[in-house]
Design a protein around this motif. Structure first.
Motif, PDB file in Angstrom:
ATOM      1  N   LEU A 215      39.949  11.591  13.845  1.00 40.42           N
ATOM      2  CA  LEU A 215      40.776  10.665  14.638  1.00 40.42           C
ATOM      3  C   LEU A 215      39.917   9.537  15.211  1.00 40.42           C
ATOM      4  O   LEU A 215      40.283   8.353  15.152  1.00 40.42           O
ATOM      5  CB  LEU A 215      41.478  11.422  15.765  1.00 40.42           C
ATOM      6  N   VAL A 216      38.767   9.900  15.787  1.00 36.68           N
ATOM      7  CA  VAL A 216      37.897   8.883  16.380  1.00 36.68           C
ATOM      8  C   VAL A 216      37.400   7.921  15.312  1.00 36.68           C
ATOM      9  O   VAL A 216      37.399   6.694  15.499  1.00 36.68           O
ATOM     10  CB  VAL A 216      36.717   9.545  17.123  1.00 36.68           C
ATOM     11  N   ALA A 217      37.002   8.463  14.165  1.00 38.36           N
ATOM     12  CA  ALA A 217      36.481   7.596  13.107  1.00 38.36           C
ATOM     13  C   ALA A 217      37.547   6.592  12.682  1.00 38.36           C
ATOM     14  O   ALA A 217      37.280   5.385  12.593  1.00 38.36           O
ATOM     15  CB  ALA A 217      36.031   8.446  11.920  1.00 38.36           C
TER      16      ALA A 217
ATOM     17  N   GLY B 215      36.971  14.346  15.349  1.00 41.15           N
ATOM     18  CA  GLY B 215      36.073  13.497  14.575  1.00 41.15           C
ATOM     19  C   GLY B 215      36.827  12.529  13.696  1.00 41.15           C
ATOM     20  O   GLY B 215      36.567  11.313  13.729  1.00 41.15           O
TER      21      GLY B 215
END
Lengths: 912, 131, 488
Positions: free
Chosen positions: B10-12, B8
């Motif tokens: 990392l993606v954000a 989460g």
């Protein structure tokens, strides 16, 4: 059989055009006309069969999967139209040689005309809906090409004509689909034989669609505007396509489908209303024209309307009248066009106000024009008179509802009166009065002859109409088998129709005599309808709308384009959250105590990364993220992944540093505050969706079947104890081959990119060596190389393998490059990309493909048995891995060397 | 759970970088996105089993297949990252070397100079590149 | 036969590697590229013959147990796609060989690697391997897109790489999630998994999203017209024939295998299809260069194929396959024509061109044929395709979709007429006015050949239709394919 032969013969004729044209030049029209007559003769052979109410058929299975056959069939209705196409075609082709200039592109004209005749023949002979549609659209396309060839001004009208007619064509296609699906066949014969099977909604839909198709093709209001525009074509084309034949395709279609839809009152009423309106409107507009071709074009619109209206009456007599008038119209309208062409050709103008007294120079032309105009006006003894009589007769029989008859007859008479007036004006305007032009010469006999034949025929067929009678009656019966139509005759006695004819002539004469006064009244009318303008405006609006749709695709940067796929992720998550039921419980405990520490570090690093403004800082923090994850991967039981990630991270950082040396040290501002905020919200939502997806969809099942298989079997089968490595070089060696190819191609791409930069003048000057880095390189590089070799060799058993080994060696290369600032470093400094890549690729592929000749699958790796029972001392998977090693090394060499391209010293004076 | 949190964040962070100006940010964003997918892949194998896969199958031994996937993925994204860096570096001083190209989500072409996507820029650029 | 299944992938790769060793031998590059592609074509036709009756040859790479091996399998659909792509590659290589656009020593090797990736993607039966092979195809395309340089082209290449990288990352995440839920990435073991389990449906949904982005389905289409027209013109023809089509193939395959054509999603796919058709054709109407118009048409045509997928009936799938195959040929022909125009005039802006029909009759003929086919006019293959599709859609009672399809056809014709009117009609510019060079006819010959093939596929549509029927049957009932792949 004969039908197929006829079509083939026509195609052969078309194929002969280039040859004939080369031999005879523009005179090629004569043999082609003879060919058309031969075709007509062939079609007349089975005349007795056709008259005996039987049909001639041919059949060829086109799309057996759909039960569609390229079937042909000829009944009397088809024969009438076919003869029209061929007869008028022969006349036009005889007319062409004198009309076309010697230098004009007559090959193309003849070819297209012959092909067009073939398409028309196919259209009227088709016995399958799909085949009918094919030929229908072919005629539109050929018409488009014929209109548009040559003159620059011809473009827009040609486009308009094609868009309108093929729009109608698509309606026809839709009708074909409806009929085919509803009735389960596309066989026209079978469909028409049982018209009662079609009812309800599909009948309405198909009927309406067929009407649209017919109205566009036959230029009925409101689709008529393409026809006057099409007059930019050369006269033979106007005469043939846009007066005599193609525009009659709509009439044919209506008559052909009379059986199917003629029972619906709405169908009949639409035909009557639209047809008669078109007739009156077209006639008014024709009266307003000064250009002779435009006059004839609107006249064609009007006459077609008259025919459509008569078809709408729907009695045996009306069908016969429609057919007869179709023939008559083809004859006189083609004649008039040919004669106008002659006038235009000889006198250099088609403007009725500029022409005058031409009968002194071209008396023959004047006589035949008068004859044809008389036919158009419906004067006895011409076929026009007989045809008009029949039409008036039919219109007075229209009784659904009852008040239709007088109204229809009235409109018919009105249109005919106007027709009389403009026919008279044409003859009077062109031929009477003083001769104003100098140096005119009479047209050659051969030029006038085709028109003369047609004019005489049109006149003579009036008294001799009984010759046509059997065929026309049979055809009327084919259109709608509901009893015999009355016998066609020149003289019917004193009937109401005769009265109407007399009325027409009388009123027409008055209108002509008081033409000055009438003109003053008419001047208030527009010379054309606004539909063409509306059409163009609509088209322009469509184009503007299109530009609007296309605009987003012009944004420069990637962010705009990345936005929507990213946006889809949280949306998908929301939909999934709504749709997913209860999830299976997590298996085991996927969390370890140390995880929290790493997560905290990760969050802190990432927070720094998204806010930092220094480029170097951002790169450093990204590297830190990678290192944190490597550590975490070690705790997750993935040491190979961890080591690879770490090395990749180090190498990426080195390369980014190289690239950054000539770029600004600060990152640019991220964007407007509002955009940043929106981006942050989207980023949060996407992160949440990704986290939810990971939590919901992973860690909720036991060890997978392939995973279990590999853990249990990999070591015994392959002899390697590092299961992950055995997967890479053995079980899924194809993936590894694929990624090696990817790396090799990236290396090539980098070489290609930097070659271009180098060509652009930015040479790489060798800078001074950095003493600290040189020392580090001296010390570390040999160690790294030895370790790299070790990691490579033992990869099968322990952590390591080709990738990891090569990445380590590559790090040494990178270090050397940094230390020696571009000049070749000792130890690996002279490695070149291309040979490494070639050797690596050939090794990987060679080892993989070697299995094929041995009868084994691709990439069968492992110990290879040699002839005689011995085995190679090493596994071929090691060779495969060596190939991978070489490719990775090649990539790193390329990246380190090629991405370090300093700016020209003169450019900005930037610090290296 | 820890894997989900890692993915989460990392993606954000990655998405945040991707949607901003500046090519370097885009590249780093993709690096982070690659990390996220690697964590996801390992998590797909089941992180309750965390012993390295050497010799034999214990109850604690991790699924080796996702690790192989992750290795392949790391190497591929490494390659493509290098290529993106190559494109960045091929972008010479005249082509925006001083000025970062790329734009925020709301910006459109026009005023973007040579790198704008409008047809006129297209022709100039294409012609310049091929002559 | 199954042993040779890997050759369409391996042979071009090997050739490319060998050619890299001799960068300066242009003739060798040309001949080898043409020869190996022709060989692939022959092989693909042989595959067509084998798979015609529903047989599914399968090969497990490395000969491992079906549970862990990567499988290559071919049904009629795969074989058709390999065949038609080999034709496209052959046409593009023949064009560049004639025009000299292959002067870059990397050109032929890159094209071969790209094509190898595409063939492999059509043949693989393993989701992760599909990801890898798509990358094998895409990475050469990144290099080809930037070939020749120029700021505009590099700018477009950056967007292109970024977009595809994002899509690939999403694809990989989707594959990971599928593995997370099911514990397998092999098509055989994934049979109908998404229909029975909602969690698989979500995971595979991520895969479908990625493939939709790669196929440029609306609303993820913008990157295509932004990036494609800036690529070197002949390369663009290659891209149009292969790249998005692999995405489309995979979309169809995954939906057929993993979702088993689950009707729950038909509405969504149909909506995306209709949107793509309409948005694509309007975009095409609004553009002003040949290549941009044609690129927007790709979006529209992808919509037509998806419409066939959305209904998931035997007739609609056959129509979709037929449409896809013929449209790849037609589109390649059109882009090759645009490339020839660009080669001769240094531009393909419609307001700067005119009179090509007089100046270059062969080119005009090729373009006209292909354009009529694209607009669905008879007697070209495009007409049969459109009829099949409209018939299938009508058969399913979707009359709104029929109306849209018919309307979009007319707009397609209008946009083709825009090109025709702009570039082909009118007076050819005076020789001293523009430095236009006449493109030799042999450069246009491959495009003309494709147009003729399209013309022939109209009247002689049955062979292709038969194959499309077989392919559709295989998608509708993938049992034979799945049994072959899973080895059970």
């Amino acid at each position: 059989m004969i039908l197929a032969a006829v079509l083939v013969w026509q195609v052969v004729l078309a194929a002969c055009v280039p040859l004939l044209s080369r031999r005879l030049g523009r005179d090629a029209g004569y043999p082609l006309a003879a060919g058309f007559l031969l075709t007509a003769g062939l079609l007349l052979l089975p005349l007795p069969v056709v008259l005996a109410d039987r049909t001639v058929t041919a059949d060829w299975r086109w799309l057996p999967s759909l039960d569609v056959s390229a079937a042909l069939r000829m009944d009397a209705l088809a024969l009438v139209f076919a003869l029209l196409v061929l007869g008028v075609g022969a006349l036009i082709l005889t007319y062409c040689p004198r009309y076309l200039g010697r230098e004009a592109s007559h090959t193309r004209t003849y070819l297209l005309l012959t092909l067009f005749a073939t398409a028309m023949l196919g259209l009227v002979l088709a016995n399958d809906l799909l085949v009918l549609f094919v030929f229908w659209e072919l005629t539109s396309v050929l018409s488009f090409v014929l209109i548009g060839q040559g003159r620059p001004a011809a473009g827009p009208p040609a486009v308009r004509a094609l868009l309108v007619t093929s729009g109608g064509g698509l309606a026809l296609l839709a009708a074909v689909v409806v009929l085919t699906l509803e009735l389960g066949t596309s066989d026209l014969g079978r469909i028409l034989a049982e018209p009662e099977r079609l009812k309800g909604g599909p009948a309405w839909a198909a009927g309406a669609l067929v009407l649209v198709a017919a109205f566009t093709k036959s230029a009925q209001v409101p689709f008529h505007f393409w026809l006057p525009g099409a007059m930019v074509a050369i006269t033979p084309v106007s005469a043939y396509l846009h007066a005599a034949t193609m525009v009659k395709a709509g009439i044919y279609l209506l008559m052909r489908f009379s059986t199917l839809f003629g029972g619906q009152p709405a169908w009949k009423q639409t035909l009557l209303v639209v047809g008669l309106l078109t007739a009156v409107l077209g006639a008014f507009l024709a009266l307003r024209q000064y250009d002779l071709k435009a006059l004839l074009a609107y006249s064609t619109v009007s006459q077609l309307g008259l025919i459509v209206g008569v078809v709408g009456v729907g009695t045996p007599a009306s069908d016969a009248a429609a057919i007869l008038y179709t023939v008559a119209h083809a004859l006189f309208k083609a004649t008039l066009f040919m004669l106008v062409g002659i006038i235009d050709h000889e006198a250099g103008s088609r403007d009725i106000r500029r022409l005058s007294g031409l009968h002194r120079i071209m008396p023959a032309t004047a006589v035949f024009t008068a004859l044809a105009a008389a036919t158009m006006a419906g004067l006895p003894p011409t076929i026009g008179f007989v045809g008009k009589e029949a039409i008036f007769e039919a219109l007075t029989e229209a009784h659904h509802p009852r008040w239709t008859a007088p109204l229809a007859a009235g409109l018919g008479v009105l249109a005919s009166v106007l027709t009389f007036a403009y026919a008279a004006r044409l003859v009077h305007g062109v031929f009477t009065g003083p001769l104003r032009q100098q140096g005119l010469r009479p047209p050659p006999l051969a030029f006038v002859a085709p028109a003369a034949v047609a004019a005489v025929l049109a006149t003579a067929l009036g008294p001799a109409v009984t010759l046509l009678s059997p065929l026309v009656e049979r055809a009327a019966n084919d259109a709608r088998p509901q009893g015999d139509p009355p016998y066609l005759a020149f003289w019917h006695g004193f009937t109401p129709a005769l009265g109407l004819s007399a009325l027409t002539v009388g009123l027409g004469t008055l209108l002509f005599v008081f033409r000055a006064r009438a003109d003053r009244l008419l001047r208030r009318l527009p010379t054309s309808t606004p539909f063409a303008v509306w059409f163009e405006a609509g088209r322009a609006r469509l184009l503007r709308l299109g530009a609007l749709v296309a605009r987003p695709a012009r944004a420069a940067g990637p962010a705009t384009f990345l936005l929507r796929p990213v946006l889809a992720v949280p949306l998908l998550a929301v939909v999934a959250a709504v749709g997913l039921g209860p999830l299976p419980p997590p298996v085991g405990d996927a969390t370890r105590p140390g995880d929290a520490v790493l997560l905290v570090l990760l969050v802190v690093t990432l927070a720094g990364l998204v806010t930092v403004r220094s480029a170097l800082g951002a790169v450093g923090l990204t590297g830190t993220v990678g290192l944190l994850l490597s550590v975490w991967f070690v705790t997750a039981g993935a040491p190979d992944v961890a080591l690879t990630l770490m090395l990749v991270e180090v190498l990426t950082t080195i390369v980014v540093m190289l690239v950054l040396r000539r770029r600004p040290p600060r990152l640019p501002p991220g964007g407007a505050p509002r955009a940043l905020l929106a981006g942050a919200v989207l980023a949060g939502a996407t992160g949440l969706a990704a986290a939810a997806g990971t939590a919901a969809l992973t860690g909720r099942r036991d060890l997978s079947a392939p995973g279990g298989f590999l853990l249990a079997e990999a070591a015994p089968i392959t002899g390697g104890s590092n299961v992950v490595n055995t997967i890479l070089v053995e079980f899924r060696a194809l993936d590894t081959l694929g990624e090696s190819v990817v790396l090799a191609v990236v290396a090539l791409g980098l070489v290609s990119l930097s070659d271009r930069v180098a060509r652009a003048g930015r040479e790489t000057p060798a800078g001074p060596a950095d003493p600290v880095l040189v020392f580090a390189h001296r010390l570390l590089a040999p160690v790294m190389l030895v370790v790299s070799g070790l990691l490579f060799v033992r990869g099968h058993e322990e952590i390591g393998g080709g990738f990891i080994g090569a990445l380590l060696a590559g790090t040494a290369v990178g270090l050397g490059h940094l230390a020696y600032a571009g000049s070749p470093a000792p130890l690996l400094g002279r490695l070149r990309t291309r040979p490494l890549l070639v050797a690596g690729l050939l090794l990987c592929l060679g080892v993989g493909l070697a299995a094929l000749p041995l009868g084994r699958p691709l990439l069968t790796l492992g110990k290879v048995g040699l002839p005689g029972g011995a085995a190679l001392p090493f596994s071929t998977s090691l060779l495969f891995d060596l190939g991978v090693y070489l490719i990775v090394l090649g990539l790193i060499v390329a990246a380190v060397r090629r991405l370090d391209v300093p700016t020209r010293p003169a450019a900005t004076g930037e610090r290296r | 759970m820890s894997a989900a949190v890692a993915v989460g964040v990392l993606v954000a962070a990655a998405v945040h970088l991707l949607l901003q100006r500046g090519q370097l940010r885009v590249i780093l964003g993709f690096v982070l996105l690659g990390h996220a997918v690697n964590v996801l892949l390992l998590s797909a194998g089941g992180l309750d089993r965390r012993a390295p896969a050497f010799d034999g199958a214990g109850a604690e031994v991790a699924d080796p297949l996702p690790q192989a996937f992750a290795l392949t993925a790391i190497v591929i994204s490494f390659g493509i990252t290098l290529y993106l860096l190559g494109l960045l570096s091929a972008d010479g001083p005249t082509g925006g070397g001083e000025k970062e190209t790329g734009d925020g989500p709301s910006a459109t072409a026009g005023g973007e100079g040579e790198t704008g996507g409008g047809p006129s820029a297209t022709e100039r650029g294409a012609g310049g590149g091929e002559r | 036969m199954s042993r040779l299944l890997v050759l369409p992938f391996a042979a071009p790769l090997l050739t490319a590697a060998l050619l890299l060793a001799v960068p300066r031998r242009r003739t060798a590059h040309r001949l080898a590229g043409l020869a190996v592609t022709a060989a692939v074509l022959v092989l693909a036709v042989a595959l067509l013959v084998v798979t015609r009756d529903g047989t599914v040859p399968v090969e497990r790479i490395g000969g491992w147990h079906p549970l862990v091996a990567i499988g290559f399998a071919a049904d009629a659909f795969s074989a058709l796609m390999v065949t038609v792509c080999a034709v496209v590659v052959l046409a593009c290589l023949a064009t560049t060989a004639a025009s000299g656009d292959d002067h870059d020593p990397l050109f032929v090797p890159l094209v071969l690697v790209l094509s190898a990736g595409a063939y492999g993607a059509f043949l693989t039966a393993d989701l992760f391997n599909l990801f890898v092979l798509v990358e094998v195809m895409l990475v050469p395309s990144y290099a080809l897109a930037a070939l020749g340089g120029g700021a505009t082209r590099l700018g477009a290449a950056r967007v292109y790489v970024a977009m595809n990288l994002l899509a690939s990352t999403i694809l990989l995440a989707g594959v990971g999630l599928v593995y997370g839920v099911t514990g397998t990435v092999q098509f055989g073991d994934l049979a109908a998994a998404a229909r029975t389990s909602p969690t698989v449906a979500v995971a595979a949904g991520v895969v479908l999203l990625a493939l939709a982005v790669k196929s440029a389905v609306v609303p993820w289409h913008d990157w295509l017209p932004r990036t494609y027209p800036e690529a070197p013109p002949v390369v663009l023809a290659l891209f149009s024939g292969l790249l998005t089509k692999v995405g489309l193939y995979a979309l169809i395959r995954v939906y057929a295998v993993v979702y088993d054509g689950d009707p729950a999603y038909h509405g969504v796919i149909a909506a995306a299809a209709l949107l793509s058709m309409v948005v694509g054709v309007f975009g095409a109407l609004g553009e002003a260069t040949m290549r941009r118009v044609l690129t927007f048409h790709m979006v529209s045509q992808i919509g037509y194929v998806l419409l066939g997928l959305a209904l998931f009936t035997a007739a609609s799938l056959a129509a979709a396959v037929f449409y896809l195959v013929q449209y790849i040929l037609v589109k390649t022909a059109l882009f090759l024509c645009a490339a020839a125009v660009h080669a001769g005039h240094r531009t393909d802006r419609l307001d700067r061109l005119s009179g090509l029909s007089t100046a270059q009759p062969v080119l005009a003929l090729a373009f006209a044929g292909a354009a009529l086919s694209l607009a669905g006019l008879p007697p070209f293959s495009g007409f049969v395709a459109k009829f099949l599709l409209i018939r299938a859609v009508g058969d399913a009672g979707q009359w709104v979709a029929v109306t849209v399809a018919v309307g979009v056809s007319l707009l397609t014709l209008a946009s083709m007429l825009k090109i025709w009117g702009g570039a082909f009609w009118g007076e050819p510019p005076a020789p001293d006015e523009v430095a236009a060079t006449r493109v030799p006819a042999r450069t246009v010959l491959p495009a003309l050949t494709l147009a003729v093939v399209s013309l022939l596929l109209g009247p002689v549509a049955q062979p292709l239709l038969g194959l499309a029927d077989t392919a559709a049957a295989g998608l509708l009932d993938p049992d034979a394919y799945l049994r072959a792949v899973s080895g059970r």
